[in-house]
Design an enzyme around this catalytic site. Structure first.
Site, PDB file in Angstrom:
ATOM      1  N   MET A  28      -5.494  -1.212   8.300  1.00  0.00           N
ATOM      2  CA  MET A  28      -6.039  -1.554   7.096  1.00  0.00           C
ATOM      3  C   MET A  28      -4.912  -2.710   6.614  1.00  0.00           C
ATOM      4  SD  MET A  28      -6.839   2.115   5.439  1.00  0.00           S
ATOM      5  CE  MET A  28      -5.245   2.679   5.226  1.00  0.00           C
ATOM      6  N   HIS A  32       2.695  -4.910  10.047  1.00  0.00           N
ATOM      7  CA  HIS A  32       4.100  -4.559  10.208  1.00  0.00           C
ATOM      8  C   HIS A  32       4.488  -4.640  11.745  1.00  0.00           C
ATOM      9  CE1 HIS A  32       3.440  -0.373  10.606  1.00  0.00           C
ATOM     10  NE2 HIS A  32       2.873  -0.344   9.410  1.00  0.00           N
ATOM     11  N   GLU A  33       5.695  -4.394  12.118  1.00  0.00           N
ATOM     12  CA  GLU A  33       6.057  -4.309  13.489  1.00  0.00           C
ATOM     13  C   GLU A  33       5.327  -3.186  14.344  1.00  0.00           C
ATOM     14  OE1 GLU A  33       7.308  -6.339  15.404  1.00  0.00           O
ATOM     15  OE2 GLU A  33       7.447  -4.878  17.308  1.00  0.00           O
ATOM     16  N   GLY A  34       4.941  -1.889  13.642  1.00  0.00           N
ATOM     17  CA  GLY A  34       4.079  -1.110  14.263  1.00  0.00           C
ATOM     18  C   GLY A  34       2.704  -1.609  14.794  1.00  0.00           C
ATOM     19  N   HIS A  35       1.995  -2.257  13.583  1.00  0.00           N
ATOM     20  CA  HIS A  35       0.886  -2.817  14.053  1.00  0.00           C
ATOM     21  C   HIS A  35       0.741  -3.975  15.264  1.00  0.00           C
ATOM     22  CE1 HIS A  35      -0.031  -2.121   9.778  1.00  0.00           C
ATOM     23  NE2 HIS A  35      -0.896  -1.305  10.338  1.00  0.00           N
ATOM     24  N   GLY A 147      -1.633   4.181  16.673  1.00  0.00           N
ATOM     25  CA  GLY A 147      -0.264   4.795  16.787  1.00  0.00           C
ATOM     26  C   GLY A 147      -0.050   6.091  16.696  1.00  0.00           C
ATOM     27  N   GLN A 153      -4.783  11.467  13.471  1.00  0.00           N
ATOM     28  CA  GLN A 153      -5.919  10.665  13.471  1.00  0.00           C
ATOM     29  C   GLN A 153      -6.221  10.388  15.047  1.00  0.00           C
ATOM     30  OE1 GLN A 153      -6.197   6.944  10.902  1.00  0.00           O
ATOM     31  NE2 GLN A 153      -5.283   5.906  12.925  1.00  0.00           N
ATOM     32  N   ARG A 187       2.996   1.305   3.438  1.00  0.00           N
ATOM     33  CA  ARG A 187       3.392   1.704   2.089  1.00  0.00           C
ATOM     34  C   ARG A 187       4.886   1.486   1.859  1.00  0.00           C
ATOM     35  NH1 ARG A 187      -0.882   5.422   3.735  1.00  0.00           N
ATOM     36  NH2 ARG A 187      -2.604   5.634   1.653  1.00  0.00           N
TER      37      ARG A 187
HETATM   38  P1  AMP Z   1      -2.870   1.419   9.288  1.00  0.00           P
HETATM   39  O1  AMP Z   1      -3.241   0.122   8.979  1.00  0.00           O
HETATM   40  O2  AMP Z   1      -1.826   2.138   8.553  1.00  0.00           O
HETATM   41  O3  AMP Z   1      -4.211   2.356   8.826  1.00  0.00           O
HETATM   42  O4  AMP Z   1      -2.662   1.553  10.909  1.00  0.00           O
HETATM   43  C1  AMP Z   1      -3.451   1.132  11.923  1.00  0.00           C
HETATM   44  C2  AMP Z   1      -2.919   1.344  12.908  1.00  0.00           C
HETATM   45  O5  AMP Z   1      -1.532   1.252  13.273  1.00  0.00           O
HETATM   46  C3  AMP Z   1      -3.094   3.084  13.155  1.00  0.00           C
HETATM   47  O6  AMP Z   1      -3.322   3.633  14.510  1.00  0.00           O
HETATM   48  C4  AMP Z   1      -1.605   3.477  13.029  1.00  0.00           C
HETATM   49  O7  AMP Z   1      -1.391   4.639  13.620  1.00  0.00           O
HETATM   50  C5  AMP Z   1      -1.134   2.358  13.500  1.00  0.00           C
HETATM   51  N1  AMP Z   1       0.501   2.405  12.777  1.00  0.00           N
HETATM   52  C6  AMP Z   1       0.839   2.538  11.659  1.00  0.00           C
HETATM   53  N2  AMP Z   1       2.270   2.448  11.589  1.00  0.00           N
HETATM   54  C7  AMP Z   1       2.834   2.623  13.096  1.00  0.00           C
HETATM   55  C8  AMP Z   1       3.860   2.423  13.443  1.00  0.00           C
HETATM   56  N3  AMP Z   1       5.240   2.650  12.571  1.00  0.00           N
HETATM   57  N4  AMP Z   1       4.045   2.599  14.602  1.00  0.00           N
HETATM   58  C9  AMP Z   1       3.160   2.455  15.398  1.00  0.00           C
HETATM   59  N5  AMP Z   1       1.743   2.405  15.053  1.00  0.00           N
HETATM   60  C10 AMP Z   1       1.659   2.544  13.718  1.00  0.00           C
END
Ligand code: AMP
Length: 293
Positions: A28, A32-35, A147, A153, A187
């Site tokens: 979405m 950040h580093e996770g993405h 993630g 999910q 967030r």
């Molecule tokens: P979102 O943009 O929050 O819908 O997340 C998009 C994808 O990034 C989803 O598969 C999330 O699980 C993953 N994601 C979000 N935050 C993290 C994180 N801190 N570490 C790893 N993956 C993440």
């Protein structure tokens, strides 16, 4: 790197790359580093990497949460390019849900009625499953990356892909965390400095439960109580703290198989989720090294 806004453009852009391995990371935005860790994993395992950026209105319960969701497309595009992305798919809501759109993909049972489904309602995972199915069919990737932070999910998407025979491998990657253990989240940007400091109690409380689990405690009530205590001491309201079977998401009283300790907490106006796996089959010290420490 190309930015495309329609499914037709996306399919045309991907046509020459079919057969070479396409990796897909749905997000979405507000990267950040996770993405980025998902994008880098996709780049390591596929010739072509597709990122989607779409703030999906149908998975938000509260209009205020949808409105407040950060949107940073310009910065996202730059970060995505550095992480090895070839194509960014950033559709409008009208492109994803054209006039007359009337289909919902719904995964039933415990997988969607517990944890996030219990709090956010059935429509949340209907929204997730429908948009992920639509995106997977639009992209047609060989692998799609998710993630572990959104553990439920991953379980729901795997069920849907299996049931609908969507030919894609679902790859789950570990949760990326800040230095103090807080799971990275789009967030987090909405937390004040004081709230951000307070939020560190979330990983600390999960770690306390992991330590107790490592010392041999298997009773889920005792383990969730430890997390409750940590959160309550810090004055944080939790929506749920629950331990469920990691595959079926059914509630557990004692842990004899891999379990998911998952929580949702409100820090000020911001709702944060996190989880850890408690696996009796794994050397707990190693598991701890790999997750929160
Ligand atoms: P979102 O943009 O929050 O819908 O997340 C998009 C994808 O990034 C989803 O598969 C999330 O699980 C993953 N994601 C979000 N935050 C993290 C994180 N801190 N570490 C790893 N993956 C993440």
């Amino acid at each position: 790197m190309r930015i495309v806004r329609t499914v037709a453009e996306l399919r045309a852009a991907l046509e020459p790359h079919r057969g070479g391995g396409i990796g897909f990371v749905p997000t979405m935005g507000a990267l950040h580093e996770g993405h980025l860790s998902l994008l880098r994993a996709a780049a390591a395992e596929n010739e072509t990497v597709v990122l989607s950026i779409f703030v999906n209105p149908t998975q938000f319960g509260e209009a205020a949460d949808l409105d407040a969701y950060p949107r940073t497309e310009e910065a996202d595009v730059e970060l995505a390019a550095l992480a090895g992305t070839h194509i960014v798919f950033a559709p409008s809501a009208a492109e994803m849900y054209p006039a007359g759109f009337a289909t919902t993909v719904s995964v039933h049972g415990a997988l969607t009625s517990t944890l996030e489904g219990a709090v956010r309602g059935r429509s949340h995972f209907d929204g997730v499953a429908t948009v992920v199915a639509t995106l997977l069919l639009a992209v047609g990737p060989d692998r799609a990356y998710f993630g572990a932070k959104d553990a439920q999910q991953v379980v729901v998407v795997r069920r849907m892909v299996t049931d609908l025979r969507i030919p894609v491998e679902i790859v789950a990657r570990p949760t990326s965390r800040d230095a103090d253990g807080l799971a990275r989240s789009s967030r987090n940007a909405r937390l004040s400095a004081e709230e951000r400091r307070l939020a560190a109690v979330i990983p600390r409380s999960l770690r306390a439960a992991q330590d107790a689990f490592a010392s041999g405690i298997r009773n889920t009530h005792r383990l969730t109580s430890l997390v409750h205590e940590g959160l309550t001491e810090a004055g944080l309201d939790h929506e749920y703290v629950r331990i469920v079977d990691a595959d079926s998401l059914e509630p557990l009283t004692d842990i004899a198989r891999p379990a998911l300790l998952a929580l949702a907490v409100r820090v000020g106006q911001v709702r944060l989720i996190d989880n850890v796996v408690l696996d009796p089959g794994v050397d707990d010290r190693i598991a701890l090294e790999g997750s929160l420490r």
